[in-house]
Motif scaffolding. Structure first.
Motif, PDB file in Angstrom:
ATOM      1  N   THR A   1       4.118  -7.782  -8.380  1.00  0.00           N
ATOM      2  CA  THR A   1       3.361  -6.585  -8.821  1.00  0.00           C
ATOM      3  C   THR A   1       2.869  -5.787  -7.615  1.00  0.00           C
ATOM      4  O   THR A   1       2.972  -4.560  -7.569  1.00  0.00           O
ATOM      5  CB  THR A   1       2.188  -7.009  -9.703  1.00  0.00           C
ATOM      6  OG1 THR A   1       2.679  -7.721 -10.841  1.00  0.00           O
ATOM      7  CG2 THR A   1       1.395  -5.791 -10.150  1.00  0.00           C
ATOM      8  N   ASN A   2       2.314  -6.532  -6.638  1.00  0.00           N
ATOM      9  CA  ASN A   2       1.807  -5.866  -5.431  1.00  0.00           C
ATOM     10  C   ASN A   2       2.926  -5.134  -4.688  1.00  0.00           C
ATOM     11  O   ASN A   2       2.767  -3.995  -4.241  1.00  0.00           O
ATOM     12  CB  ASN A   2       1.133  -6.880  -4.506  1.00  0.00           C
ATOM     13  CG  ASN A   2      -0.164  -7.422  -5.088  1.00  0.00           C
ATOM     14  OD1 ASN A   2      -0.780  -6.761  -5.942  1.00  0.00           O
ATOM     15  ND2 ASN A   2      -0.587  -8.615  -4.660  1.00  0.00           N
ATOM     16  N   LEU A   3       4.063  -5.887  -4.580  1.00  0.00           N
ATOM     17  CA  LEU A   3       5.191  -5.257  -3.894  1.00  0.00           C
ATOM     18  C   LEU A   3       5.682  -4.027  -4.651  1.00  0.00           C
ATOM     19  O   LEU A   3       6.040  -3.003  -4.049  1.00  0.00           O
ATOM     20  CB  LEU A   3       6.328  -6.274  -3.718  1.00  0.00           C
ATOM     21  CG  LEU A   3       6.076  -7.388  -2.708  1.00  0.00           C
ATOM     22  CD1 LEU A   3       7.236  -8.389  -2.714  1.00  0.00           C
ATOM     23  CD2 LEU A   3       5.898  -6.813  -1.297  1.00  0.00           C
ATOM     24  N   THR A   4       5.713  -4.174  -6.009  1.00  0.00           N
ATOM     25  CA  THR A   4       6.158  -3.039  -6.832  1.00  0.00           C
ATOM     26  C   THR A   4       5.224  -1.849  -6.657  1.00  0.00           C
ATOM     27  O   THR A   4       5.657  -0.688  -6.520  1.00  0.00           O
ATOM     28  CB  THR A   4       6.229  -3.441  -8.311  1.00  0.00           C
ATOM     29  OG1 THR A   4       7.126  -4.539  -8.465  1.00  0.00           O
ATOM     30  CG2 THR A   4       6.705  -2.273  -9.164  1.00  0.00           C
ATOM     31  N   GLU A   5       3.891  -2.156  -6.696  1.00  0.00           N
ATOM     32  CA  GLU A   5       2.916  -1.072  -6.535  1.00  0.00           C
ATOM     33  C   GLU A   5       3.032  -0.437  -5.145  1.00  0.00           C
ATOM     34  O   GLU A   5       2.968   0.788  -5.003  1.00  0.00           O
ATOM     35  CB  GLU A   5       1.508  -1.626  -6.752  1.00  0.00           C
ATOM     36  CG  GLU A   5       1.244  -2.037  -8.207  1.00  0.00           C
ATOM     37  CD  GLU A   5      -0.126  -2.685  -8.365  1.00  0.00           C
ATOM     38  OE1 GLU A   5      -0.781  -2.941  -7.318  1.00  0.00           O
ATOM     39  OE2 GLU A   5      -0.551  -2.925  -9.519  1.00  0.00           O
ATOM     40  N   ARG A   6       3.192  -1.321  -4.136  1.00  0.00           N
ATOM     41  CA  ARG A   6       3.319  -0.789  -2.783  1.00  0.00           C
ATOM     42  C   ARG A   6       4.602   0.029  -2.631  1.00  0.00           C
ATOM     43  O   ARG A   6       4.626   1.077  -1.959  1.00  0.00           O
ATOM     44  CB  ARG A   6       3.304  -1.947  -1.773  1.00  0.00           C
ATOM     45  CG  ARG A   6       1.941  -2.617  -1.657  1.00  0.00           C
ATOM     46  CD  ARG A   6       1.994  -3.837  -0.768  1.00  0.00           C
ATOM     47  NE  ARG A   6       2.305  -3.460   0.603  1.00  0.00           N
ATOM     48  CZ  ARG A   6       2.486  -4.343   1.593  1.00  0.00           C
ATOM     49  NH1 ARG A   6       2.372  -5.646   1.321  1.00  0.00           N
ATOM     50  NH2 ARG A   6       2.762  -3.923   2.809  1.00  0.00           N
ATOM     51  N   LEU A   7       5.693  -0.494  -3.264  1.00  0.00           N
ATOM     52  CA  LEU A   7       6.952   0.243  -3.215  1.00  0.00           C
ATOM     53  C   LEU A   7       6.807   1.596  -3.912  1.00  0.00           C
ATOM     54  O   LEU A   7       7.284   2.623  -3.418  1.00  0.00           O
ATOM     55  CB  LEU A   7       8.068  -0.582  -3.861  1.00  0.00           C
ATOM     56  CG  LEU A   7       9.451   0.088  -3.895  1.00  0.00           C
ATOM     57  CD1 LEU A   7       9.931   0.383  -2.475  1.00  0.00           C
ATOM     58  CD2 LEU A   7      10.455  -0.811  -4.628  1.00  0.00           C
ATOM     59  N   GLN A   8       6.124   1.590  -5.072  1.00  0.00           N
ATOM     60  CA  GLN A   8       5.906   2.842  -5.806  1.00  0.00           C
ATOM     61  C   GLN A   8       5.056   3.814  -4.975  1.00  0.00           C
ATOM     62  O   GLN A   8       5.328   5.019  -4.906  1.00  0.00           O
ATOM     63  CB  GLN A   8       5.239   2.554  -7.157  1.00  0.00           C
ATOM     64  CG  GLN A   8       5.055   3.794  -8.041  1.00  0.00           C
ATOM     65  CD  GLN A   8       6.384   4.412  -8.428  1.00  0.00           C
ATOM     66  OE1 GLN A   8       7.337   3.697  -8.752  1.00  0.00           O
ATOM     67  NE2 GLN A   8       6.487   5.727  -8.365  1.00  0.00           N
ATOM     68  N   ALA A   9       3.991   3.231  -4.364  1.00  0.00           N
ATOM     69  CA  ALA A   9       3.128   4.070  -3.522  1.00  0.00           C
ATOM     70  C   ALA A   9       3.911   4.641  -2.352  1.00  0.00           C
ATOM     71  O   ALA A   9       3.755   5.806  -1.972  1.00  0.00           O
ATOM     72  CB  ALA A   9       1.938   3.240  -3.036  1.00  0.00           C
ATOM     73  N   SER A  10       4.774   3.741  -1.778  1.00  0.00           N
ATOM     74  CA  SER A  10       5.596   4.193  -0.653  1.00  0.00           C
ATOM     75  C   SER A  10       6.553   5.306  -1.088  1.00  0.00           C
ATOM     76  O   SER A  10       6.740   6.304  -0.399  1.00  0.00           O
ATOM     77  CB  SER A  10       6.371   3.019  -0.070  1.00  0.00           C
ATOM     78  OG  SER A  10       7.224   3.450   0.974  1.00  0.00           O
ATOM     79  N   GLU A  11       7.175   5.105  -2.290  1.00  0.00           N
ATOM     80  CA  GLU A  11       8.078   6.132  -2.806  1.00  0.00           C
ATOM     81  C   GLU A  11       7.335   7.433  -3.090  1.00  0.00           C
ATOM     82  O   GLU A  11       7.829   8.528  -2.808  1.00  0.00           O
ATOM     83  CB  GLU A  11       8.768   5.621  -4.069  1.00  0.00           C
ATOM     84  CG  GLU A  11       9.779   4.508  -3.796  1.00  0.00           C
ATOM     85  CD  GLU A  11      10.393   3.974  -5.087  1.00  0.00           C
ATOM     86  OE1 GLU A  11       9.879   4.349  -6.172  1.00  0.00           O
ATOM     87  OE2 GLU A  11      11.371   3.203  -5.009  1.00  0.00           O
ATOM     88  N   ASN A  12       6.102   7.272  -3.687  1.00  0.00           N
ATOM     89  CA  ASN A  12       5.302   8.479  -3.956  1.00  0.00           C
ATOM     90  C   ASN A  12       4.942   9.196  -2.657  1.00  0.00           C
ATOM     91  O   ASN A  12       4.993  10.427  -2.558  1.00  0.00           O
ATOM     92  CB  ASN A  12       4.024   8.107  -4.709  1.00  0.00           C
ATOM     93  CG  ASN A  12       4.311   7.614  -6.119  1.00  0.00           C
ATOM     94  OD1 ASN A  12       5.376   7.901  -6.675  1.00  0.00           O
ATOM     95  ND2 ASN A  12       3.387   6.856  -6.695  1.00  0.00           N
ATOM     96  N   LYS A  13       4.548   8.369  -1.651  1.00  0.00           N
ATOM     97  CA  LYS A  13       4.199   8.957  -0.358  1.00  0.00           C
ATOM     98  C   LYS A  13       5.412   9.610   0.273  1.00  0.00           C
ATOM     99  O   LYS A  13       5.335  10.705   0.850  1.00  0.00           O
ATOM    100  CB  LYS A  13       3.646   7.867   0.554  1.00  0.00           C
ATOM    101  CG  LYS A  13       3.138   8.412   1.883  1.00  0.00           C
ATOM    102  CD  LYS A  13       2.480   7.314   2.692  1.00  0.00           C
ATOM    103  CE  LYS A  13       1.952   7.870   4.022  1.00  0.00           C
ATOM    104  NZ  LYS A  13       1.310   6.817   4.832  1.00  0.00           N
ATOM    105  N   SER A  14       6.571   8.908   0.155  1.00  0.00           N
ATOM    106  CA  SER A  14       7.803   9.481   0.703  1.00  0.00           C
ATOM    107  C   SER A  14       8.152  10.791   0.015  1.00  0.00           C
ATOM    108  O   SER A  14       8.545  11.766   0.647  1.00  0.00           O
ATOM    109  CB  SER A  14       8.942   8.472   0.543  1.00  0.00           C
ATOM    110  OG  SER A  14      10.164   9.025   0.982  1.00  0.00           O
TER     111      SER A  14
END
Length: 279
Positions: free
Chosen positions: A65-78
């Protein structure tokens, strides 16, 4: 495990037949308890394993979940950075276009200013030249005025025009006689330099009158008595004609006024003359 099996009693081996007959029910009970104990232990291990797996699975789920959230945040930031980059690129393009327009405008302004400056310099140069000409003309006029103020006025009976004195003779005679009379007076037959001077002479010349123009030295080449060639001309129509071939008129080598025009006549013909001298 060792502690569990430490309290179990082991019977000495006996003959199977004797053992079966002597301890049947008791031996079966012990085996049953041992099996139950083993199953309990297995259940404990399984439960512990299941709990461990559950805990591990929960941890994995949390990590996922954390990785998914971080990945989503990273994608959103990207995505946000990509949009920001696009906005910056668009702004940069607009600024480049604006800079190009400003440079073109500046170039146009520079060209206009250069042309206006050149025109101003040309005008200034023209005005400077005009000023110099006017100053030169003013200097000449001042010198002429000073010269006129220092000179004596024309003698009695002489007429004044510009810086010269003129005398219309009271007697008549040949062209040569008239010229000699003018020389005796410190003058010569009049030389006409301008149309203004000619207009001045016409005001008081009322009949045929000699002036200082002749072609005696070379037929057809008219010169003034001061040696200058003829430039101003005011001949009567058809003149000069050197007598037109009529023996009655002879050689017509001297010029005279006829009203407001010129004519050639034989130099021995009698008429008045006009003398001119500098004031």
């Amino acid at each position: 495990m060792d502690d569990i099996y430490a309290n179990v009693e082991y019977d000495k081996p006996v003959n199977p037949r004797l053992s079966t007959n002597q301890t049947g029910p008791r031996s079966s009970g012990r085996r049953f308890h041992g099996a139950v104990l083993c199953l309990g232990l297995l259940s404990v291990f399984l439960l512990a394993g299941i709990i461990g797996l559950s805990v591990h699975s929960a941890e994995l789920s949390t990590i996922k979940t954390n990785l998914t959230e971080r990945l989503q945040a990273s994608e959103n930031k990207s995505s946000s950075l990509t949009e920001e980059r696009d906005r910056l690129n668009s702004r940069l393009t607009e600024m480049a276009e604006e800079l190009d327009r400003l440079q073109q405008k500046l170039s146009t302004i520079k060209t206009n200013l250069t042309e206006r400056l050149q025109a101003s310099e040309n005008k200034s140069s023209s005005l400077t030249e005009e000023r110099d000409r006017l100053n030169s003309r003013l200097t000449v006029m001042a010198e002429e005025l000073d010269r006129l103020q220092q000179k004596k006025p024309c003698p009695a009976e002489w007429r004044t025009f510009c810086s010269s004195c003129y005398l219309l003779s009271a007697e008549s005679g040949s062209w040569e006689k008239g010229r000699q009379d003018c020389r005796d007076r410190g003058a010569d037959l009049v030389v006409i330099d301008s149309s203004e001077e000619q207009t001045f002479l016409f005001k008081f010349v009322k009949k045929d009158t000699w002036f200082g123009l002749t072609d005696k030295d070379q037929e057809g080449t008219w010169k003034w008595v001061d040696g200058t060639p003829l430039t101003l001309k005011n001949w009567e129509k058809g003149q000069p004609d050197n007598g037109g071939g009529n023996p009655k008129w002879g050689e017509e080598d001297c010029a005279h006024f006829v009203a407001t025009e010129w004519n050639d006549r034989s130099c021995v013909s009698p008429m008045n003359w006009i003398c001119e001298k500098k004031a």
